[in-house]
Enzyme design. Structure first.
Site, mmCIF file in Angstrom:
data_model
loop_
_atom_site.group_PDB
_atom_site.id
_atom_site.type_symbol
_atom_site.label_atom_id
_atom_site.label_comp_id
_atom_site.label_asym_id
_atom_site.label_seq_id
_atom_site.Cartn_x
_atom_site.Cartn_y
_atom_site.Cartn_z
ATOM 1 N N CYS A 135 0.837 -1.204 0.000
ATOM 2 C CA CYS A 135 0.000 0.000 0.000
ATOM 3 C C CYS A 135 0.873 1.256 0.000
ATOM 4 O O CYS A 135 2.035 1.222 0.354
ATOM 5 C CB CYS A 135 -0.875 0.010 1.250
ATOM 6 S SG CYS A 135 -1.890 -1.455 1.376
ATOM 7 N N ARG A 181 3.767 1.188 -7.105
ATOM 8 C CA ARG A 181 3.781 0.098 -6.121
ATOM 9 C C ARG A 181 2.700 -0.951 -6.405
ATOM 10 O O ARG A 181 2.679 -2.005 -5.799
ATOM 11 C CB ARG A 181 3.573 0.648 -4.711
ATOM 12 C CG ARG A 181 4.662 1.592 -4.228
ATOM 13 C CD ARG A 181 4.186 2.467 -3.082
ATOM 14 N NE ARG A 181 4.074 1.745 -1.851
ATOM 15 C CZ ARG A 181 5.023 1.706 -0.903
ATOM 16 N NH1 ARG A 181 6.138 2.363 -1.098
ATOM 17 N NH2 ARG A 181 4.875 1.024 0.211
ATOM 18 N N ASN A 229 -0.529 0.636 6.096
ATOM 19 C CA ASN A 229 0.221 -0.283 5.235
ATOM 20 C C ASN A 229 0.737 -1.405 6.121
ATOM 21 O O ASN A 229 1.439 -1.151 7.088
ATOM 22 C CB ASN A 229 1.404 0.450 4.568
ATOM 23 C CG ASN A 229 2.188 -0.479 3.654
ATOM 24 O OD1 ASN A 229 1.672 -1.523 3.259
ATOM 25 N ND2 ASN A 229 3.413 -0.115 3.345
ATOM 26 N N GLY A 230 0.338 -2.643 5.818
ATOM 27 C CA GLY A 230 0.798 -3.787 6.609
ATOM 28 C C GLY A 230 -0.381 -4.665 7.002
ATOM 29 O O GLY A 230 -1.423 -4.630 6.359
ATOM 30 N N GLU A 232 13.884 -23.136 -13.625
ATOM 31 C CA GLU A 232 13.571 -21.736 -13.280
ATOM 32 C C GLU A 232 14.784 -20.843 -13.538
ATOM 33 O O GLU A 232 14.656 -19.755 -14.100
ATOM 34 C CB GLU A 232 13.123 -21.649 -11.821
ATOM 35 C CG GLU A 232 12.948 -20.247 -11.261
ATOM 36 C CD GLU A 232 11.967 -19.370 -12.041
ATOM 37 O OE1 GLU A 232 11.183 -19.910 -12.860
ATOM 38 O OE2 GLU A 232 12.007 -18.139 -11.851
ATOM 39 N N LYS A 267 14.816 -17.630 -16.079
ATOM 40 C CA LYS A 267 15.238 -16.272 -15.693
ATOM 41 C C LYS A 267 16.253 -15.750 -16.695
ATOM 42 O O LYS A 267 16.192 -14.627 -17.157
ATOM 43 C CB LYS A 267 15.884 -16.275 -14.297
ATOM 44 C CG LYS A 267 15.019 -16.193 -13.107
ATOM 45 C CD LYS A 267 14.157 -14.991 -12.978
ATOM 46 C CE LYS A 267 12.733 -15.078 -13.299
ATOM 47 N NZ LYS A 267 11.802 -16.031 -13.318
ATOM 48 N N HIS A 309 21.815 -38.956 -21.725
ATOM 49 C CA HIS A 309 20.816 -39.327 -22.749
ATOM 50 C C HIS A 309 20.755 -38.281 -23.859
ATOM 51 O O HIS A 309 19.752 -38.160 -24.540
ATOM 52 C CB HIS A 309 19.447 -39.504 -22.085
ATOM 53 C CG HIS A 309 19.443 -40.528 -21.016
ATOM 54 N ND1 HIS A 309 19.481 -41.881 -21.269
ATOM 55 C CD2 HIS A 309 19.498 -40.403 -19.662
ATOM 56 C CE1 HIS A 309 19.518 -42.544 -20.127
ATOM 57 N NE2 HIS A 309 19.524 -41.682 -19.135
ATOM 58 N N LYS A 324 3.745 -8.871 -17.979
ATOM 59 C CA LYS A 324 3.739 -9.325 -16.582
ATOM 60 C C LYS A 324 2.624 -10.344 -16.354
ATOM 61 O O LYS A 324 2.779 -11.274 -15.597
ATOM 62 C CB LYS A 324 3.552 -8.134 -15.623
ATOM 63 C CG LYS A 324 3.646 -8.502 -14.140
ATOM 64 C CD LYS A 324 5.000 -9.092 -13.786
ATOM 65 C CE LYS A 324 5.059 -9.667 -12.397
ATOM 66 N NZ LYS A 324 6.266 -10.471 -12.169
HETATM 67 C C1 AGP Z 1 8.165 -15.457 -14.928
HETATM 68 O O1 AGP Z 1 9.389 -14.779 -14.742
HETATM 69 C C2 AGP Z 1 7.463 -15.011 -16.194
HETATM 70 N N1 AGP Z 1 7.215 -13.634 -16.141
HETATM 71 C C3 AGP Z 1 6.260 -15.878 -16.550
HETATM 72 O O2 AGP Z 1 6.774 -17.155 -16.850
HETATM 73 C C4 AGP Z 1 5.172 -16.042 -15.465
HETATM 74 O O3 AGP Z 1 5.665 -16.823 -14.400
HETATM 75 C C5 AGP Z 1 3.974 -16.792 -16.097
HETATM 76 O O4 AGP Z 1 3.464 -15.996 -17.145
HETATM 77 C C6 AGP Z 1 2.862 -17.097 -15.102
HETATM 78 O O5 AGP Z 1 2.339 -15.898 -14.596
HETATM 79 P P1 AGP Z 1 1.351 -15.978 -13.321
HETATM 80 O O6 AGP Z 1 2.175 -16.527 -12.194
HETATM 81 O O7 AGP Z 1 0.915 -14.573 -13.100
HETATM 82 O O8 AGP Z 1 0.216 -16.892 -13.672
#
Ligand code: AGP
Length: 612
Positions: free
Chosen positions: A2, A27, A102-103, A485, A489, A508, A607
């Site tokens: 917040c 934020r 906030n919290g 993962e 990244k 393999h 995102k």
């Molecule tokens: C992760 O770094 C990516 N931005 C992407 O793989 C993300 O994890 C995926 O689109 C799932 O998003 P969500 O967790 O909002 O469902």
């Protein structure tokens, strides 16, 4: 997280509050509001809107007020869905006190029932309303005294600002764990969650410390310790940051800020999820969900991207601690595979945004098949959170960097606690082991801090590798998903090719890739497959591959086999994916920066992938 803004001075308050809130939009939030005291009317004017500040402005509809004191807030929902009624500021029942916060007030339920027993009516589902109601209940014409008395009873991380209709010349604020700064102006003062909200007005700020209560007047401020009431004197500091830098807390970008937020995020999750009697609590998990966790024959984790990797770790966790058959599958495959599911089966959907199209479709498919759906979500009130049969929130706060970091480790911690909770429900974990797991979980935030320290050497590795175009990531067991993962990244922010593989699969096929130009990131923390992982690394070294090892501090074998070793503290294997994620996040980040990539907004990515 917040956003809070407060003002006392000689200028029109509303424009200052709105401007400050707009600078806190970064934020992330789902609703906003302001409250000010009109000196003539001696009344609190309250304006709130679900949605954006633009929506709040349309509710204000150009309203002008002679008010010279007010508070404003952007809400990132934790308790209660995003709505106008749940938006801050919150008022006491008599409309005499207004509060922004906030919290989390951990003990809000018992305080709320105590006040309800005294006949006080509550309007919202939030924990924050308890702050306003309790202050108003104690208020006998001295806001500062009432705030102090109420604040002594609040448990949890919180920063809040209160104003009183009957004393329209000062604000009272308390700082506990969550940030609060005081802006020093000429004949005016400001309060804010971070300096970006007030930088256009002043660069002179005072950062409050925990348990400090401050009275903010136009011409003076007075800081005291909450408990001792002793006066605290602080020298203002001059902010040299730009607004953009301030929003990133001084970090060059949101991704690095969020990487370093992880110890605090994990600490908050543990505070919220582990009771004083060392029990695990999921406040949003009803009886029905617990029944399904207890009786399900199988669990299917369904998610996308990073959340899918969390689901893979969840699969190992539930199999180890709940002795429950589990699988993990990407949502885009699940939804078209006509999954064999029915009544009694449990589908756990993991998603940061709660809006990912494939995961939402998978949720609907699972419900159609009669399975019980439990969503593990970061964004409160998101579509998947609302449509699932049950939801558990990860409380990572708003994650702005497109590449998920703190949301991922928050998912892992939440899944670990859910696995222990389920194991206990199913009688698969003894009381002694359960307590040991809880104590070890509580160590993780400090271990992440230590890992961030150990990862300081990663920039040497990045300098060595940043021009490489192909990377291999290898892991076993809990750290096979970590390899996936880590490679994701790297791919998404450096645009280099990176492939995550189960280390046992080397012979393999992938071993054909190994030569003296091939970097191989090997995850080899202490684990039951440590010796196997060591032989994989021997095989790579025998072919002159470049080995970067992520290993447990004190490992005596790995040094001779690696070009570089990044350490993590010794930890039970179930928690190691949280720790190994840290150096992998930083490695990807450093290589991206060396390649001048936009780490917060990588090309082609969104995102939240709300389309197929
Ligand atoms: C992760 O770094 C990516 N931005 C992407 O793989 C993300 O994890 C995926 O689109 C799932 O998003 P969500 O967790 O909002 O469902």
């Amino acid at each position: 997280m917040c956003g809070i803004v407060g003002y006392v001075g000689t200028r029109e308050t509303i424009p200052i509050l709105l401007d400050g809130l707009e600078r806190l939009e970064y934020r992330g939030y789902d609703s906003a509001g302001i409250a000010c005291i009109d000196p003539a009317e001696k009344n609190i004017r309250l304006f709130k809107a679900k949605g954006k500040i633009a929506d709040l402005k349309s509710i204000l509809n150009g309203f002008k007020s002679p008010a010279r004191i007010g508070i404003g807030h952007t809400r990132w929902a934790t308790h209660g869905v995003p709505s106008t009624i749940n938006a801050h500021p919150h008022l006491g029942a008599k409309g005499r006190i207004a509060v922004v916060h906030n919290g989390i007030v951990e003990n809000y339920r018992e305080l709320k029932s105590e006040l309800e027993r005294k006949g006080i009516q509550f309007k919202s589902e939030t924990d924050t309303e308890v702050i306003a109601q309790l202050i108003e209940y104690y208020d006998r014409g001295n806001l500062s005294k009432a705030v102090r008395r109420a604040a002594m009873r609040f448990e949890g991380y919180l920063a809040f600002v209160a104003l009183s209709r009957d004393e329209p010349n000062y604000l009272v604020a308390l700082k506990r764990s969550n940030p609060l700064v005081i802006g020093i102006g000429k004949g005016e003062h400001f309060v804010a969650s971070d300096v970006s909200a007030i930088l256009p007005y002043t660069k002179q700020v005072i950062y409050l410390d925990d348990e400090e209560l401050v009275e903010v007047r136009a011409k003076e401020i007075q800081i005291t310790n909450l408990k001792s009431q002793k006066k605290v004197t602080k020298k203002p500091c001059t902010i040299k940051w730009s607004i953009d830098q301030a929003q990133k807390g001084g970090y060059p970008d949101f991704m690095l800020k969020e990487i370093y937020e992880q110890p605090h995020v994990l600490q908050e999750i543990l505070r919220k999820r582990i009771s004083k009697s060392h029990q695990i609590e999921f406040d949003t998990l009803g009886q029905e969900a617990s029944r399904h966790l207890k009786s399900a024959k199988k669990i299917c984790f369904v998610s996308c991207g990073t959340a899918y990797h969390a689901g893979m770790v969840g699969q190992y966790m539930f199999e180890e601690f709940a002795h429950l058959s589990a699988t993990a599958i990407v949502a885009s495959e699940f939804r078209y595979s006509d999954p064999i599911l029915g009544k009694g089966d449990l589908v756990i959907l993991i998603t940061q945004s709660g809006e990912t199209a494939d995961t939402l479709a998978a949720l609907r498919e699972a419900k159609e098949k009669g399975a019980f759906t439990l969503a593990v979500v970061n964004v409160v009130g998101s579509t998947i959170a609302r449509e699932a049969d049950a939801v558990v929130y990860t409380h990572a706060g708003s994650e702005i960097g497109v590449a998920s970091t703190k949301a991922y480790t928050a998912q892992l911690m939440t899944l670990a606690l859910l696995a222990f909770y389920t194991g206990k429900l199913r009688g698969k974990i003894s009381r002694a082991d359960f307590r040991r797991l809880i104590l070890e979980a509580k160590e993780i935030p400090n271990q992440v801090k230590k890992t961030l320290e150990y990862a300081k050497g990663v920039n040497q590795v990045a300098k060595l590798l940043y021009q490489k175009r192909n990377f291999l990531y290898l892991g076993r067991g809990y750290n096979f998903p970590s390899a996936l993962e880590g490679s994701l990244k790297l791919k998404e922010i450096t645009y280099a090719h990176a492939h995550g593989y189960a280390a046992g699969e080397m012979k393999h096929g992938p071993i054909a890739l190994i030569d003296d130009t091939q970097p191989v990131i090997c995850l080899i923390p202490e684990s039951k497959t440590y010796v196997k992982m060591l032989s994989n690394i021997e095989e790579i070294r025998a072919r002159e591959g470049i080995v970067i090892a992520i290993a447990t501090y004190g490992d005596r074998n790995i040094g001779r086999l690696s070009s570089h070793v990044v350490h993590i503290p010794s930890q039970r294997e179930v928690f190691s994916p949280i720790l190994t994620a840290i150096p992998l996040q930083i490695l990807a980040y450093q290589i991206a920066v060396l390649n001048s990539r936009d780490v917060d907004k990588p090309r082609n990515l969104a995102k939240s992938v709300t389309v197929e």
